[in-house]
Write an enzyme that holds these catalytic residues in place. Structure first.
Site, PDB file in Angstrom:
ATOM      1  CD  GLU A  47     -52.395  -1.861  35.765  1.00  0.00           C
ATOM      2  OE1 GLU A  47     -52.681  -0.995  34.935  1.00  0.00           O
ATOM      3  OE2 GLU A  47     -52.290  -3.060  35.474  1.00  0.00           O
ATOM      4  CG  HIS A  80     -53.181  -6.562  33.103  1.00  0.00           C
ATOM      5  ND1 HIS A  80     -54.553  -6.621  32.947  1.00  0.00           N
ATOM      6  CD2 HIS A  80     -52.875  -5.243  33.152  1.00  0.00           C
ATOM      7  CE1 HIS A  80     -55.047  -5.397  32.895  1.00  0.00           C
ATOM      8  NE2 HIS A  80     -54.051  -4.540  33.014  1.00  0.00           N
TER       9      HIS A  80
END
Length: 260
Positions: free
Chosen positions: A170, A102
């Site tokens: 993302e 992430h």
């Protein structure tokens, strides 16, 4: 390479305390108990809580199709790794997915593509499906963003054992923003990621989902360009989460009809 199920992931990050998370798990379990898409398997819901919340999540969702993931995973399977949690132990207790790479892990803890690749390998060799996060840090053109994220994905899977993966696109500049990236941008990048995944050996059954201020209406607007969404704070509202699950069910039914 479109998977049969539409995947909706929810990362709770570190927003909820233990009691608050446990209450949320119960509300989600109640809400999806009779949800047509979840019950049929057309929609796959993955909940990714903190490590301390993993066991109560597994207990709450044990009688449902809801799957549980972890927000990170150690590169090693065992040993002197203070503070780490291994993929082997996560798999042992019933975790199915491991979120890897992430943007916050990369920026706050210095995780490189090489570190991400060791964690993806650890997940796959222990039976967990990596949920590999990729995304450009600045607002690029769709073509440049596609090139950057495909390279990031390939680096993050370098040397990893065969197995399906979920790639979560993302764009870093859209995480926590008021609005997601423009739909055309998302569609072009995710289509490029899907195409690149299709060329990688041993990745059959993989999927590409979009995260970064994702919310209602986005999945319907993206259609076949994505295999689902990765939600954050929007999903704290269980009713809002159900709205997205309803969208996912409708998309899955449309895809099923198109294949018939």
């Amino acid at each position: 390479m479109l998977t049969p199920a539409i995947t909706i992931g929810v990362s709770l990050k570190m927003y909820f305390g233990h009691a608050e998370a446990t209450t949320w798990f119960g509300r989600v379990a109640d809400a999806v108990r009779t949800h047509r898409g979840i019950a049929s398997g057309a929609v796959r819901l993955i909940v990714i809580p903190t490590y301390l919340q993993v066991l109560p999540a597994l207990e709450t969702f044990a009688a449902s199709p809801v799957l549980v993931g972890a927000q990170d995973v150690a590169a090693a399977d065992s040993g002197a790794c203070t503070g780490e949690v291994s993929a082997a132990e996560l798999a042992e207790v019933g975790v199915s997915f491991a979120e890897i790479g992430h943007a916050e892990r990369r920026s706050m803890f210095g995780e490189t593509d090489e570190i991400v690749a060791t964690k993806a390998s650890a997940a796959l060799r222990n039976g967990l499906t990596p949920l590999l996060c990729v995304g450009e840090t600045s607002n690029l053109t769709a073509a440049d963003a596609t090139a950057a994220t495909v390279a990031q994905m390939e680096a993050g899977l370098a040397g990893a054992p065969d197995g399906a993966v979920i790639v979560a696109y993302e764009p870093v500049w859209a995480i926590g923003a008021a609005e997601p990236a423009p739909r055309e941008h998302i569609a072009r990048v995710c289509t490029g990621l899907l195409a690149a995944l299709g060329t990688l050996p041993g990745r059959s059954g993989s999927a590409v989902i979009y995260g970064g201020s994702a919310g209602p209406g986005l999945l319907t607007g993206l259609g076949d360009a994505v295999d689902g969404l990765f939600l954050g704070r929007f999903a704290h509202d269980v009713d809002a989460l159900v709205d997205v699950l309803d969208e996912a069910s409708a998309l899955a039914e449309r895809r099923s009809g198109a294949r018939a």
